[in-house]
Design an enzyme around this catalytic site. Sequence first.
Site, mmCIF file in Angstrom:
data_model
loop_
_atom_site.group_PDB
_atom_site.id
_atom_site.type_symbol
_atom_site.label_atom_id
_atom_site.label_comp_id
_atom_site.label_asym_id
_atom_site.label_seq_id
_atom_site.Cartn_x
_atom_site.Cartn_y
_atom_site.Cartn_z
ATOM 1 N N HIS A 52 49.830 -28.390 -7.051
ATOM 2 C CA HIS A 52 51.104 -27.667 -7.161
ATOM 3 C C HIS A 52 51.432 -26.799 -5.943
ATOM 4 C CE1 HIS A 52 48.801 -24.094 -8.804
ATOM 5 N NE2 HIS A 52 49.708 -23.480 -8.090
ATOM 6 N N THR A 103 -4.870 -0.299 2.941
ATOM 7 C CA THR A 103 -4.245 -1.507 3.465
ATOM 8 C C THR A 103 -5.386 -2.411 3.870
ATOM 9 O OG1 THR A 103 -2.388 -0.231 4.280
ATOM 10 C CG2 THR A 103 -2.647 -2.429 5.199
ATOM 11 N N SER A 137 0.842 -1.203 0.000
ATOM 12 C CA SER A 137 0.000 0.000 0.000
ATOM 13 C C SER A 137 0.873 1.247 0.000
ATOM 14 C CB SER A 137 -0.930 -0.001 1.202
ATOM 15 O OG SER A 137 -0.171 0.042 2.381
ATOM 16 N N ASP A 172 45.987 -31.211 -11.684
ATOM 17 C CA ASP A 172 46.519 -30.370 -10.604
ATOM 18 C C ASP A 172 45.488 -30.189 -9.483
ATOM 19 O OD1 ASP A 172 47.963 -28.589 -9.127
ATOM 20 O OD2 ASP A 172 47.787 -26.911 -10.535
ATOM 21 N N SER A 217 45.718 -19.622 -6.462
ATOM 22 C CA SER A 217 45.865 -21.037 -6.813
ATOM 23 C C SER A 217 45.177 -21.949 -5.812
ATOM 24 C CB SER A 217 47.352 -21.419 -6.814
ATOM 25 O OG SER A 217 47.918 -21.092 -8.036
ATOM 26 N N SER A 270 2.035 3.581 1.819
ATOM 27 C CA SER A 270 3.133 3.935 2.709
ATOM 28 C C SER A 270 4.403 3.137 2.446
ATOM 29 C CB SER A 270 2.688 3.761 4.147
ATOM 30 O OG SER A 270 1.999 2.536 4.268
#
Length: 768
Positions: free
Chosen positions: A527, A352, A273, A578, A698, A275
């Site tokens: 690695h 409302t 509503s 890896d 990494s 507001s």
Amino acid sequence: MSLFGRLSTMGQTSILTLLTAVAFSCITTGVLSLARRNCSDINLTLRGGDYTLSQGLEPGSLLVYSCPDGYYPPVKSRRCLYGRWQPTPSRIEKCKLVRCPDPNAFEQGSVTPYQERYYVGNTTTYECFSDYKLYGSATRVCKNNGKWNGTTPICSRNTDHCPDPGIPAGARRDGHIFNIGDKVTYRCADALILVGSQERTCKESGQWTGTQPECHFRYTYDTPEEVAEAFGSGLQNSLKIAEQNEAQNHQEGKMIRTDKGGTLNIYIAIDVSESIVKEDFEKSIEATKSLIEKISYFEVTPNYDIALFATKPTFIVEIYHAWRGNEQNLAEVIEKLDAFDFEGKDDKDTGTNIGAVLDKFHEHMSLMKTQNSTKFLESQHVIVMFTDGEANMGRDPKFAVKKIKDFVYGDKKEERMEKLDIYMFGVGPEVEKQVLNEYVTENAGQHTFVMKEMTGLHEAFEKMIDESGSTDLCGLHRDYTHKDKDSKREPFKFPWLAEISVTHEDGTFSKCVGSLVSPRFILTAAHCFKFGDTSSRITVTLEDEKSRTQKVKRHIPHPEYNTTRMKTEGIPEFYDYDVALIELKADVKISPKARPICIPCTTQTSGALRISDPNVKCKDHEKLLLNNEYEDAHIMSPAREMKNLKIKLGASRDACIEDAKRAKGVTAKDAKKIVTGNFLCTGGINPVTDDVACKGDSGGALFTEKNRRSVQVGVVSWGVEDICLGRTRVNSKEHTRDFHINLFKVQPFLKQHLGDTTQDYAPLTFID
Ligand SMILES: *[C@@H]1O[C@H](CO)[C@@H](O)[C@H](O)[C@H]1NC(C)=O
Ligand SMILES: *[C@@H]1O[C@H](CO)[C@@H](O)[C@H](O)[C@H]1NC(C)=O
Ligand SMILES: *[C@@H]1O[C@H](CO)[C@@H](O)[C@H](O)[C@H]1NC(C)=O
Ligand SMILES: *[C@@H]1O[C@H](CO)[C@@H](O)[C@H](O)[C@H]1NC(C)=O
Ligand SMILES: *[C@@H]1O[C@H](CO)[C@@H](O)[C@H](O)[C@H]1NC(C)=O
Ligand SMILES: *[C@@H]1O[C@H](CO)[C@@H](O)[C@H](O)[C@H]1NC(C)=O
């Protein structure tokens, strides 16, 4: 009665405003000029505080006061109507110190110190007379929001059937015998508002009906933490009941959704509503989304009925289709919420009408009951309403509430009360708590909540179920920015991020990042390690609550990882496979700050991807996660900056990996030999400029966000060129590509360790 009287007067004022603006505008300019007159700014200031105006001094504008924590504005808000502020500012007000309700309601004991008034920060202690035992908190502190912390202290000999229900601060109680059927009633001192059950009855089970009331000052609101705890436990209760029902149905072999009873129906109503300003509206949508999201973490599939309402409700999602067995797609529900056009909303729709939306819910319930009354009777109903004002249109919502209660309870109120929960959330300065308290159900637990602002509501829902520490929920994170001193680190956004440092035998060391993939394992790059590394020289740090540094049991590089294997073929360093796992000595305690990320092809990830088909295959995950030519993904720097990039797939991948030939020392002619099919490729400037991976990134996760859950698809391995030069976040150039091990290609390795059912840790469940 008097309350309802006030309500309807309020309603008239508001409707009049509406009519004036619409109907008289073309008739007399005299009336118009009155209606359109600005308000004055005389005496508007608040000493020690501040205020905001929704539309300057123009008619209709809402003024909202704010004070620092621990203080409150004597008047919360004013509205500009007919050139005057209501209420009228007849003098300059100042922020006042927050008080807590009088704790001297306490019986059969003493409160120290005795004071006329108790202010924020004051401490009280409670002692019982001899023969009485103390239940509840012995020491309480008056909090910023005007509530005492801890729980109501009670001195009791507990000689009756039900325990002494106590007398909350600021209250009076009638009734002091607590046997089956006995009632107690509460009222609050003058200026205080009663929230919770005004009347409670001692049940045969030895429990009281309803929930312990509290007496609040008008300025008292609920904090996000309080809402998360109280609403969270209530909702989890409903979800657990529904989960049990589903489990039972599975046991009975009734796997088909439409056949199962005990469905959970959730009705959500959002006030849009007048507001509600746009910003608040968006926040209420965000809050609703995170509520739905949290519910989806449970193994239940509730049916949703979602409406936005002002004078009339507009349904975003209707429950009836779901009820008939048509799956409601959650992503679609969320999309529809996002798609609602606030701008298109009628500005003049300022009513409302809470009653109208509740009547619609009732109508939907009747439809469902007509369709299958057995199923309806087995179902649970949870109504959640967000509003920022009181009902100012239509019938008093109390009638609609009563209609719903009568409909669900039938003539078996006692038995069926647990089937219906109505929760009311009032947000903002114009909410009347005692009015909302009349619309909720009288089940155990708090059902009326009043919050200062919408942001708090979103935060409350985000906190709500995280706190339960469920370990099966991978990739879960809070996605609002946590306001604390350490906010740069965002511990709640990336709870799986691990920092790894390894001191090698030769005295050099490596710094990498990794991801928590189960309570026992960290996934990273191979690695990061060198031959001869020992577990005592590896440290793993998580943003965990208690022990940030984890003890390492061993590290396990992929068995096929061998950087020198292709030396003779023009690839001086070869990074195929890896990946490595680090096994910790003990499980990490799962919390909102430490939680595993999802990895492909586990049942946990199926859950995150919302796949309910038990026969789902690994390749279905791949289709969901790595399907488009450019797939959005992220990596994290150790400084916890999130980098954005796009994984290049299909034809774009070929072009992407071609740049590997530009890497220093590489003489091989076939890019596919340097970057095998096990890699994913990112970087470059097409279709957009990616961020590049820098030194220190990494081993980190290359991840995507699906349904607000993080799913890792790769491990950061290597790049064509380091253009970061010490900086942590840098734009890619055309040919600075990065390569990541694709987790779909190392499934046997992951499954061998993470899925091992013979060890002392809980395995992940892999799918084929
Ligand atoms: C009302 O106030 C606005 C600024 O808030 C101003 O632009 C406007 O001219 C004012 N109107 C009148 C009639 O004074
Ligand atoms: C403003 O406040 C002062 C007292 O603080 C009062 O005397 C005066 O009448 C007020 N002005 C208006 C327009 O209400
Ligand atoms: C209670 O709080 C008020 C306001 O901060 C303070 O002035 C007072 O000294 C406190 N009383 C006690 C007993 O601490
Ligand atoms: C109340 O707050 C005080 C101060 O923050 C704290 O020491 C105390 O443990 C709290 N009591 C309860 C019961 O939570
Ligand atoms: C109604 O629902 C129940 C499950 O609660 C189911 O067993 C029954 O077959 C349904 N009846 C109809 C007519 O669909
Ligand atoms: C790595 O590959 C090279 C060349 O094929 C081989 O000589 C070496 O033994 C391998 N190393 C390991 C640890 O398997």
